[in-house]
Write a protein that holds these residues in place. Sequence first.
Motif, PDB file in Angstrom:
ATOM      1  N   ILE A  96      27.164 -13.684 -49.496  1.00 26.24           N
ATOM      2  CA  ILE A  96      26.825 -12.271 -49.264  1.00 26.24           C
ATOM      3  C   ILE A  96      27.909 -11.380 -49.864  1.00 26.24           C
ATOM      4  N   ARG A  97      29.148 -11.796 -49.721  1.00 22.47           N
ATOM      5  CA  ARG A  97      30.293 -11.010 -50.201  1.00 22.47           C
ATOM      6  C   ARG A  97      30.484 -11.099 -51.719  1.00 22.47           C
ATOM      7  N   GLU A  98      30.363 -12.318 -52.303  1.00 24.47           N
ATOM      8  CA  GLU A  98      30.733 -12.532 -53.698  1.00 24.47           C
ATOM      9  C   GLU A  98      29.567 -12.866 -54.630  1.00 24.47           C
ATOM     10  N   GLY A  99      28.406 -13.133 -54.060  1.00 23.24           N
ATOM     11  CA  GLY A  99      27.277 -13.543 -54.887  1.00 23.24           C
ATOM     12  C   GLY A  99      26.672 -12.398 -55.683  1.00 23.24           C
ATOM     13  N   TYR A 100      25.940 -12.774 -56.715  1.00 24.38           N
ATOM     14  CA  TYR A 100      25.227 -11.809 -57.551  1.00 24.38           C
ATOM     15  C   TYR A 100      23.761 -11.789 -57.138  1.00 24.38           C
ATOM     16  N   PRO A 101      23.098 -10.630 -57.229  1.00 27.10           N
ATOM     17  CA  PRO A 101      21.668 -10.568 -56.919  1.00 27.10           C
ATOM     18  C   PRO A 101      20.869 -11.507 -57.833  1.00 27.10           C
ATOM     19  N   CYS A 139      30.174 -22.515 -66.957  1.00 24.64           N
ATOM     20  CA  CYS A 139      30.227 -21.288 -66.184  1.00 24.64           C
ATOM     21  C   CYS A 139      29.289 -21.426 -64.992  1.00 24.64           C
ATOM     22  N   ALA A 140      29.512 -20.624 -63.974  1.00 24.38           N
ATOM     23  CA  ALA A 140      28.676 -20.685 -62.773  1.00 24.38           C
ATOM     24  C   ALA A 140      28.693 -19.333 -62.067  1.00 24.38           C
ATOM     25  N   PHE A 141      27.613 -19.070 -61.339  1.00 24.61           N
ATOM     26  CA  PHE A 141      27.505 -17.834 -60.569  1.00 24.61           C
ATOM     27  C   PHE A 141      26.987 -18.130 -59.171  1.00 24.61           C
ATOM     28  N   LEU A 142      27.633 -17.536 -58.178  1.00 18.94           N
ATOM     29  CA  LEU A 142      27.111 -17.571 -56.813  1.00 18.94           C
ATOM     30  C   LEU A 142      25.937 -16.606 -56.725  1.00 18.94           C
ATOM     31  N   ILE A 143      24.982 -16.914 -55.864  1.00 22.11           N
ATOM     32  CA  ILE A 143      23.763 -16.116 -55.737  1.00 22.11           C
ATOM     33  C   ILE A 143      23.688 -15.526 -54.336  1.00 22.11           C
ATOM     34  N   GLN A 144      23.549 -14.199 -54.259  1.00 20.60           N
ATOM     35  CA  GLN A 144      23.355 -13.542 -52.967  1.00 20.60           C
ATOM     36  C   GLN A 144      22.021 -13.972 -52.383  1.00 20.60           C
ATOM     37  N   PRO A 145      21.987 -14.354 -51.115  1.00 17.37           N
ATOM     38  CA  PRO A 145      20.701 -14.709 -50.510  1.00 17.37           C
ATOM     39  C   PRO A 145      19.807 -13.476 -50.380  1.00 17.37           C
ATOM     40  N   LEU A 178      20.763 -16.265 -66.987  1.00 15.57           N
ATOM     41  CA  LEU A 178      20.208 -17.548 -67.431  1.00 15.57           C
ATOM     42  C   LEU A 178      19.324 -17.360 -68.662  1.00 15.57           C
ATOM     43  N   ASN A 179      18.469 -16.355 -68.631  1.00 14.39           N
ATOM     44  CA  ASN A 179      17.621 -16.099 -69.799  1.00 14.39           C
ATOM     45  C   ASN A 179      18.459 -15.755 -71.027  1.00 14.39           C
ATOM     46  N   ASP A 180      19.489 -14.949 -70.844  1.00 15.91           N
ATOM     47  CA  ASP A 180      20.363 -14.600 -71.973  1.00 15.91           C
ATOM     48  C   ASP A 180      21.041 -15.845 -72.538  1.00 15.91           C
ATOM     49  N   LEU A 200      15.035 -23.108 -59.134  1.00 15.58           N
ATOM     50  CA  LEU A 200      15.017 -22.199 -60.282  1.00 15.58           C
ATOM     51  C   LEU A 200      13.783 -21.298 -60.215  1.00 15.58           C
ATOM     52  N   ALA A 201      12.642 -21.884 -59.877  1.00 15.27           N
ATOM     53  CA  ALA A 201      11.409 -21.103 -59.732  1.00 15.27           C
ATOM     54  C   ALA A 201      11.556 -20.062 -58.622  1.00 15.27           C
ATOM     55  N   LEU A 202      12.188 -20.442 -57.529  1.00 18.62           N
ATOM     56  CA  LEU A 202      12.413 -19.514 -56.420  1.00 18.62           C
ATOM     57  C   LEU A 202      13.318 -18.364 -56.849  1.00 18.62           C
ATOM     58  N   LEU A 203      14.367 -18.678 -57.593  1.00 18.29           N
ATOM     59  CA  LEU A 203      15.285 -17.654 -58.099  1.00 18.29           C
ATOM     60  C   LEU A 203      14.544 -16.654 -58.989  1.00 18.29           C
ATOM     61  N   PHE A 204      13.779 -17.173 -59.957  1.00 21.43           N
ATOM     62  CA  PHE A 204      13.070 -16.280 -60.875  1.00 21.43           C
ATOM     63  C   PHE A 204      11.969 -15.502 -60.169  1.00 21.43           C
ATOM     64  N   ASP A 205      11.321 -16.112 -59.188  1.00 21.90           N
ATOM     65  CA  ASP A 205      10.307 -15.398 -58.407  1.00 21.90           C
ATOM     66  C   ASP A 205      10.956 -14.236 -57.646  1.00 21.90           C
ATOM     67  N   GLN A 206      12.078 -14.497 -57.023  1.00 27.04           N
ATOM     68  CA  GLN A 206      12.796 -13.449 -56.295  1.00 27.04           C
ATOM     69  C   GLN A 206      13.228 -12.329 -57.238  1.00 27.04           C
ATOM     70  N   ALA A 207      13.590 -12.690 -58.463  1.00 31.55           N
ATOM     71  CA  ALA A 207      14.030 -11.708 -59.460  1.00 31.55           C
ATOM     72  C   ALA A 207      12.857 -10.949 -60.076  1.00 31.55           C
ATOM     73  N   GLY A 208      11.618 -11.454 -59.866  1.00 30.40           N
ATOM     74  CA  GLY A 208      10.450 -10.828 -60.480  1.00 30.40           C
ATOM     75  C   GLY A 208      10.415 -11.040 -61.984  1.00 30.40           C
ATOM     76  N   MET A 209      10.941 -12.183 -62.426  1.00 27.17           N
ATOM     77  CA  MET A 209      11.034 -12.487 -63.859  1.00 27.17           C
ATOM     78  C   MET A 209      10.478 -13.876 -64.139  1.00 27.17           C
ATOM     79  N   LEU A 210      10.248 -14.134 -65.415  1.00 22.56           N
ATOM     80  CA  LEU A 210       9.872 -15.472 -65.861  1.00 22.56           C
ATOM     81  C   LEU A 210      11.019 -16.052 -66.677  1.00 22.56           C
ATOM     82  N   PRO A 211      11.284 -17.352 -66.511  1.00 22.13           N
ATOM     83  CA  PRO A 211      12.316 -17.960 -67.350  1.00 22.13           C
ATOM     84  C   PRO A 211      11.860 -18.023 -68.802  1.00 22.13           C
ATOM     85  N   ARG A 212      12.781 -17.803 -69.724  1.00 21.06           N
ATOM     86  CA  ARG A 212      12.487 -17.895 -71.152  1.00 21.06           C
ATOM     87  C   ARG A 212      13.007 -19.205 -71.722  1.00 21.06           C
TER      88      ARG A 212
END
Length: 176
Positions: free
Chosen positions: A73-78, A44-50, A86-88, A108-120
Motif C-alpha cells: 500500500i505504501r510503496e506499490g505502484y497502481p 527489474c521489478a515493481f511492487l503492485i498496490q492492491p 510491462l507493455n512498454d 497477469l490477466a488479473l493485473l491487466f483487467d484491473q488496469a483496464g488494458m490488454l497485454p501487448r
Amino acid sequence: MRRHHEEGVHPVSLPVLLDIEASGFGRGSYPIEVGLARADGTRCAFLIQPADTWTHWDAKAELLHGISRARLIREGYPAVEVARWLNDELAEIGVAYSDSWGYDNTWLALLFDQAGMLPRFRLEALRRLLSEAQMMLWRETKEQVVHDYDIRRHRAGDDARLLQLTYSETLRLAAE
C-alpha cells in the motif's frame, strides 16, 4: 559451476523471463510484485498496490516473499502503471516466459483487467524452450545457480533472473 559471463553481459540474447509474486495461492489471490529478466540479463521489478477489491492475504506467502500488505500500500505502484510498464517493456519482443505459467498467466490477466488494458505480449511456459537434456539438468543446475550467484528467492526480479541464468547454464551443459 563456471561463470562464463559477467552479470548482465551475454554474447547471445537470452529469453525474457517474467515472474510474479502473489498474495497467496488459489481463489482470491492477486499479484503483488512483477519482475523481468531482460534479454541482456538485466532485471527489474515493481511492487503492485492492491486494488480495493483485492483483499485476500496469506500469511504463509508473506513469510516466503517477505513483502507485507502495508508495504504494498505504501510503496506499490497502481495496476495501470505496472501494466503500462510491462507493455512498454514487452510489446516489441512480443513474448516472455514463466516457469509457473498457470499461476503467472492468471495473475497477469488479473493485473491487466484491473488496469483496464490488454497485454501487448503473450506469456509462454518456459518448458517450451527447454530440451529434454535441459529438463534433466534443471533442478540441480538451479540449486547451483542460487548458490553461485547468491540469489534471494521469492522476489520477482531475482526469481526471473534465476530462471534465466538456469536456462543459460542448462543450455551450455546440454551442449557439452
